[in-house]
Design an enzyme around this catalytic site. Structure first.
Site, short mmCIF file in Angstrom:
data_model
loop_
_atom_site.label_atom_id
_atom_site.label_comp_id
_atom_site.label_asym_id
_atom_site.label_seq_id
_atom_site.Cartn_x
_atom_site.Cartn_y
_atom_site.Cartn_z
N ARG A 133 10.15 31.39 -18.89
CA ARG A 133 10.17 29.94 -18.78
C ARG A 133 9.82 28.87 -18.39
NH1 ARG A 133 10.72 31.51 -25.36
NH2 ARG A 133 8.49 32.42 -25.78
N LYS A 173 2.93 47.68 -38.62
CA LYS A 173 1.82 47.47 -39.84
C LYS A 173 0.55 47.40 -40.32
CE LYS A 173 5.99 47.14 -42.61
NZ LYS A 173 6.85 46.34 -43.85
N GLY A 200 5.07 40.47 -28.64
CA GLY A 200 6.56 40.95 -28.43
C GLY A 200 6.98 42.49 -27.67
N GLY A 204 3.33 34.42 -31.35
CA GLY A 204 2.44 33.54 -32.79
C GLY A 204 1.03 33.22 -32.52
P1 ADP Z 1 3.85 43.34 -31.51
O1 ADP Z 1 5.53 42.72 -31.32
O2 ADP Z 1 3.64 43.19 -29.99
O3 ADP Z 1 2.95 42.01 -32.17
P2 ADP Z 1 4.47 44.82 -33.81
O4 ADP Z 1 5.25 44.42 -34.02
O5 ADP Z 1 3.38 44.78 -34.15
O6 ADP Z 1 3.60 44.80 -31.87
O7 ADP Z 1 4.42 46.63 -34.22
C1 ADP Z 1 5.67 46.75 -32.78
C2 ADP Z 1 6.84 48.06 -33.00
O8 ADP Z 1 5.57 48.67 -34.36
C3 ADP Z 1 7.30 48.96 -32.86
O9 ADP Z 1 8.98 48.89 -33.27
C4 ADP Z 1 6.73 50.19 -32.67
O10 ADP Z 1 8.13 51.31 -32.54
C5 ADP Z 1 6.41 50.34 -34.68
N1 ADP Z 1 5.46 51.81 -34.39
C6 ADP Z 1 4.44 52.06 -33.35
N2 ADP Z 1 3.78 52.79 -33.63
C7 ADP Z 1 5.10 53.37 -34.62
C8 ADP Z 1 4.85 54.54 -35.90
N3 ADP Z 1 4.16 55.42 -35.60
N4 ADP Z 1 5.95 54.65 -36.85
C9 ADP Z 1 6.73 53.93 -37.43
N5 ADP Z 1 6.95 52.61 -35.72
C10 ADP Z 1 5.82 52.85 -35.05
#
Ligand code: ADP
Ligand code: MG
Length: 392
Positions: free
Chosen positions: A36, A193, A350, A373
């Site tokens: 950063r 999710k 992230g 965010g």
């Molecule tokens: P970002 O931080 O890039 O926005 P998210 O926080 O939404 O991404 O999602 C990342 C998480 O989703 C990871 O910890 C990953 O393990 C989880 N994940 C992805 N696919 C699955 C799955 N099929 N079952 C459980 N967890 C999952």
């Protein structure tokens, strides 16, 4: 583009107050990742080259309007000096005197903005006090632009304002990906999710030509179509919402791409015994942890025909091998097309950044946003107060 940049401003002999993001990780008094800090270098050098004096302001951690000694930017100042190769003076309160005493290429760093409750309250009085230190205001903290704070919003109305180099780079990349993109546009949305990415999915289906839904959230879409997903991570209460998103996509002519084959396992563990099956064949005692090779092959074909890719969220549980396979393969395919000049690829989030780094694909993407965010809100189609204020 609507926002001004450093090139549009007269900086010669001017005091330039720059909002930056130097919220770097620290352990035992040592900054463990300088990214950063290194990313504000161009802004600092370009202002100095144009004859301006640089005053930096930033937040650190979440002190919630109180002085918290460990969160003082005095600890960060020497690392900024070292990384930028310029003398950095720290000012903890008598900002006006410190500004008057600035000499040569000296950079002044103000104390953690969030020690003052006026910062997060977007207090006009605090903004006025900051504005009184400068002739020109520059915002180079895209990652803080989704918050209307005194240093990102209120101050921009009080002085001639523009985007710094990093903000400019980020806005240009995002504009190229979603504002006026070359078509076809494909988006990959994965992660855990659906509930955390509803606005994102809703905005994207109206804007992109193909939307790949992967990761845990794909399970919710499969379940919404009556498929049994066993013990998979799944938000059954969002079935109706998922169906609405599918209907909106169809009306908008956006192709939704769900897993065409799935990798299932009985335990959430690295190296767990696993098998690849059809999307509707998840055993009752198993969970879906990744998309399979048929899905990857199909996605690669979509990438190959696309001109623009925007990506947020891993395709599977990428932290535990081999459930990183689909994410890695898709990421490497996108990186290769980008390197060959065939695709503009922008990614953020992230876990997404971690996954693309782990895949060895990040360096060849057109742009990787580290803004968290703010990146998500931009992808959701929301107006960012810190960016809107620059246009005012
Ligand atoms: P970002 O931080 O890039 O926005 P998210 O926080 O939404 O991404 O999602 C990342 C998480 O989703 C990871 O910890 C990953 O393990 C989880 N994940 C992805 N696919 C699955 C799955 N099929 N079952 C459980 N967890 C999952
Ligand atoms: Mg995450």
């Amino acid at each position: 583009m609507a926002w001004k940049t450093l090139d549009d401003m007269d900086l010669d002999g001017k005091r330039v107050l720059v909002r930056v993001d130097i919220n770097v990780p620290m352990e035992d008094g040592v900054v463990t990742d300088m990214t950063r800090i290194s990313r504000i270098a161009d802004t600092v050098y370009d202002i100095q080259d144009a004859g301006g004096q640089v005053i930096l302001m930033a937040h650190y951690g979440r002190p919630k309007g109180k002085v918290v000694e460990e969160m003082s930017l005095i600890h960060i100042a020497p690392f900024v000096a070292d990384e930028l190769g310029v003398p950095v003076t720290f000012a903890d309160s008598d900002y006006r005197d410190a500004v008057k005493e600035m000499e040569g290429d000296e950079v002044l760093l103000l104390e953690n903005l969030r020690f003052n409750p006026g910062e997060e309250a977007n207090d006009p009085e605090f903004a006025k006090r900051l504005a009184s230190l400068c002739d020109v205001y520059v915002n180079d903290a895209f990652s803080a632009a989704h918050r209307a704070h005194a240093s990102t919003e209120a101050i921009a109305k009080l002085r001639p304002s523009c985007a710094g180099r990093l903000m400019e780079e980020e806005l240009s990349a995002l504009e190229a990906a979603l504002g006026t993109p070359k078509r076809p546009v494909v988006a990959v949305v994965g992660g855990a999710k659906v509930s955390t990415k509803l606005d994102l999915l809703g905005n994207l289906v109206g804007k992109v030509d193909h939307l790949v839904i992967g990761g845990g959230m794909a399970n919710t879409f499969l379940a919404a179509q009556g498929i049994n997903v066993g013990k998979s991570l799944c938000e059954h209460d969002l079935a109706e919402t998922a169906r609405e998103i599918l209907a909106k996509a169809e009306a908008a002519g956006c192709e939704i791409i769900l897993p065409r084959d799935i990798v299932v396992a009985r335990v959430f563990k690295a190296g767990a015994a696993h098998e690849t099956v059809a999307p509707d064949a998840c055993p009752a005692d198993a969970m879906i942890l990744d998309a399979g090779p048929a899905t990857v092959a199909y996605i690669k074909g979509v990438f190959a025909k696309a001109k623009t890719l925007i990506w947020n969220g891993p395709m599977g549980a990428f932290e535990i091998a081999p459930f990183d396979a689909a994410t890695n393969a898709a990421a490497l395919a996108a990186a290769k097309l980008t390197k060959a000049g065939k695709l503009t690829s922008v990614a953020g989030g992230g876990d997404t950044v971690a996954a693309l780094n782990q895949a060895g694909a990040a360096a060849d993407f057109t742009y990787i946003s580290t803004a968290g965010g703010a990146f998500l809100e931009w992808m959701e189609g929301k107006e960012l107060p810190g960016v809107a204020a620059l246009n005012a």
